[in-house]
Motif scaffolding. Structure first.
Motif, PDB file in Angstrom:
ATOM      1  N   UNK A  46       0.895  -1.042  -0.263  1.00 46.16           N
ATOM      2  CA  UNK A  46      -0.205  -0.129  -0.383  1.00 46.16           C
ATOM      3  C   UNK A  46       0.904   1.245   0.220  1.00 46.16           C
ATOM      4  N   UNK A  47       2.014   1.165  -0.648  1.00 48.34           N
ATOM      5  CA  UNK A  47       3.421   2.512   0.022  1.00 48.34           C
ATOM      6  C   UNK A  47       2.892   3.448  -0.669  1.00 48.34           C
ATOM      7  N   UNK A  48       2.349   2.988  -2.102  1.00 50.59           N
ATOM      8  CA  UNK A  48       2.036   4.532  -3.333  1.00 50.59           C
ATOM      9  C   UNK A  48       1.048   4.678  -3.516  1.00 50.59           C
ATOM     10  N   UNK A  49       0.200   3.719  -2.837  1.00 46.78           N
ATOM     11  CA  UNK A  49      -2.020   3.826  -3.372  1.00 46.78           C
ATOM     12  C   UNK A  49      -1.743   4.116  -1.482  1.00 46.78           C
ATOM     13  N   UNK A  50      -1.438   3.764  -0.675  1.00 48.62           N
ATOM     14  CA  UNK A  50      -2.368   3.858   0.703  1.00 48.62           C
ATOM     15  C   UNK A  50      -3.490   2.685   0.261  1.00 48.62           C
ATOM     16  N   UNK A  51      -3.654   2.289   1.526  1.00 45.68           N
ATOM     17  CA  UNK A  51      -4.705   1.421   1.589  1.00 45.68           C
ATOM     18  C   UNK A  51      -6.067   2.030   1.487  1.00 45.68           C
ATOM     19  N   UNK A  52      -5.753   3.331   1.932  1.00 46.72           N
ATOM     20  CA  UNK A  52      -7.399   3.940   2.029  1.00 46.72           C
ATOM     21  C   UNK A  52      -8.063   4.153   0.808  1.00 46.72           C
ATOM     22  N   UNK A  53      -7.253   4.220  -0.464  1.00 40.54           N
ATOM     23  CA  UNK A  53      -7.987   3.863  -1.641  1.00 40.54           C
ATOM     24  C   UNK A  53      -8.387   3.073  -2.664  1.00 40.54           C
ATOM     25  N   UNK A  54      -7.759   1.998  -1.911  1.00 39.63           N
ATOM     26  CA  UNK A  54      -8.318   0.303  -2.432  1.00 39.63           C
ATOM     27  C   UNK A  54      -9.009  -0.525  -0.874  1.00 39.63           C
ATOM     28  N   UNK A  55      -9.041  -0.203  -0.218  1.00 39.85           N
ATOM     29  CA  UNK A  55      -9.673  -1.293   1.111  1.00 39.85           C
ATOM     30  C   UNK A  55     -10.737   0.387   2.045  1.00 39.85           C
ATOM     31  N   UNK A  56     -11.807  -1.138   1.908  1.00 39.92           N
ATOM     32  CA  UNK A  56     -12.853  -0.537   3.637  1.00 39.92           C
ATOM     33  C   UNK A  56     -12.257  -0.689   4.145  1.00 39.92           C
ATOM     34  N   UNK A  57     -12.676   0.197   6.537  1.00 37.60           N
ATOM     35  CA  UNK A  57     -11.946   0.049   7.311  1.00 37.60           C
ATOM     36  C   UNK A  57     -11.988  -1.357   8.020  1.00 37.60           C
ATOM     37  N   UNK A  58     -12.797  -2.344   7.637  1.00 36.30           N
ATOM     38  CA  UNK A  58     -12.764  -3.413   8.181  1.00 36.30           C
ATOM     39  C   UNK A  58     -12.053  -4.146   7.200  1.00 36.30           C
ATOM     40  N   UNK A  59     -11.306  -4.488   5.855  1.00 35.65           N
ATOM     41  CA  UNK A  59     -10.240  -4.983   5.005  1.00 35.65           C
ATOM     42  C   UNK A  59      -8.703  -4.556   5.772  1.00 35.65           C
ATOM     43  N   UNK A  60      -9.007  -3.605   5.822  1.00 33.81           N
ATOM     44  CA  UNK A  60      -7.590  -3.213   6.807  1.00 33.81           C
ATOM     45  C   UNK A  60      -7.701  -3.115   8.273  1.00 33.81           C
ATOM     46  N   UNK A  61      -8.383  -3.492   8.917  1.00 34.00           N
ATOM     47  CA  UNK A  61      -8.404  -4.269   9.963  1.00 34.00           C
ATOM     48  C   UNK A  61      -8.347  -5.052   9.620  1.00 34.00           C
ATOM     49  N   UNK A  62      -8.921  -5.898   9.410  1.00 32.88           N
ATOM     50  CA  UNK A  62      -8.476  -7.620   8.772  1.00 32.88           C
ATOM     51  C   UNK A  62      -6.595  -7.861   8.869  1.00 32.88           C
ATOM     52  N   UNK A  63      -6.087  -7.462   7.915  1.00 32.94           N
ATOM     53  CA  UNK A  63      -5.235  -6.898   7.641  1.00 32.94           C
ATOM     54  C   UNK A  63      -4.118  -6.786   8.706  1.00 32.94           C
ATOM     55  N   UNK A  64      -4.789  -5.949   9.424  1.00 31.50           N
ATOM     56  CA  UNK A  64      -3.404  -5.240  10.596  1.00 31.50           C
ATOM     57  C   UNK A  64      -3.552  -6.250  11.626  1.00 31.50           C
ATOM     58  N   UNK A  65      -4.880  -6.838  11.772  1.00 28.67           N
ATOM     59  CA  UNK A  65      -4.855  -7.899  13.232  1.00 28.67           C
ATOM     60  C   UNK A  65      -3.864  -9.372  12.523  1.00 28.67           C
ATOM     61  N   UNK A  66      -4.248  -9.448  11.853  1.00 26.92           N
ATOM     62  CA  UNK A  66      -3.255 -10.766  10.692  1.00 26.92           C
ATOM     63  C   UNK A  66      -2.076 -10.385  10.871  1.00 26.92           C
ATOM     64  N   UNK A  67      -1.535  -9.628  10.311  1.00 24.62           N
ATOM     65  CA  UNK A  67      -0.080  -9.457  10.276  1.00 24.62           C
ATOM     66  C   UNK A  67       0.591  -9.323  11.779  1.00 24.62           C
ATOM     67  N   UNK A  68      -0.694  -8.422  12.820  1.00 26.68           N
ATOM     68  CA  UNK A  68      -0.410  -8.943  14.467  1.00 26.68           C
ATOM     69  C   UNK A  68      -0.174 -10.098  15.216  1.00 26.68           C
ATOM     70  N   UNK A  69      -1.341 -10.357  15.066  1.00 26.64           N
ATOM     71  CA  UNK A  69      -1.415 -12.462  14.689  1.00 26.64           C
ATOM     72  C   UNK A  69       0.343 -12.874  14.387  1.00 26.64           C
TER      73      UNK A  69
END
Length: 180
Positions: free
Chosen positions: A139-162
């Motif tokens: 998500x470096x160039x676009x930023x995930x806010x343009x391509x993902x909703x908040x739920x998808x962002x949170x899922x990715x963050x939680x998966x990375x955190x686990x």
């Protein structure tokens, strides 16, 4: 949120582009050996979470559901016979809002404090250990806010955190009767 946590979170944002891409779904990959580990319970405390601006909103229930789900997806397959409890307090988060491609690409971040307990007898054996994660370099160039909703962002963050919680745990192989 403390100034130190805010500085750490924003200081780490500059490193976000250097981080690895999002962690794959744990159900589709071979996970590392965990010896005697078996997940008895997951405790997630979202009530202390501070929103790190700029950020989309997430409710306590959404934070708890995402983190609990991803911990259980990652650790639920282990059947080592010794029950452990993973306890996580969510310290802070930012879910990237839409930005301006290349010029303004807000990053998503999750900061937690993790603890590890044995279930019987109930005894803390690890933590508190603060861990920070980002969504990843994809998500470096676009930023995930343009391509993902908040739920998808949170899922990715939680998966990375686990995944990061597992890495922290595996730095102490004696907890799980693994060779050093």
């Amino acid at each position: 949120m403390s100034d130190a946590l805010t500085r750490r979170a924003f200081g780490g944002l500059s490193l976000a582009g250097l981080s690895a891409c999002a962690v794959p779904d744990p159900l589709g990959v071979d996970l590392p050996e965990m010896g005697s580990f078996q997940l008895a319970d997951t405790v997630v405390v979202p009530e202390t979470a501070k929103k790190i601006p700029p950020s989309r909103n997430a409710t306590d229930a959404e934070l708890k559901r995402a983190m609990t789900s991803e911990i259980e997806r990652r650790f639920g397959r282990y059947a080592g016979g010794k029950d452990f409890i993973i306890a996580v307090a969510i310290d802070g988060y930012a879910l990237a809002p839409p930005g301006i491609p290349v010029l303004l690409t807000p990053k998503s971040i999750l900061v937690v404090t993790a603890n590890l307990w044995t279930a019987e007898p109930q005894e803390k054996i690890g933590g508190p250990h603060q861990i920070t994660t980002f969504e990843g370099a994809n998500s470096l160039l676009l930023g995930s806010g343009l391509v993902k909703d908040a739920e998808a962002q949170l899922t990715t963050l939680a998966r990375n955190m686990a995944s990061k919680i597992q890495s922290w745990m595996l730095r102490r192989p004696e907890w799980f009767d693994l060779p050093a």
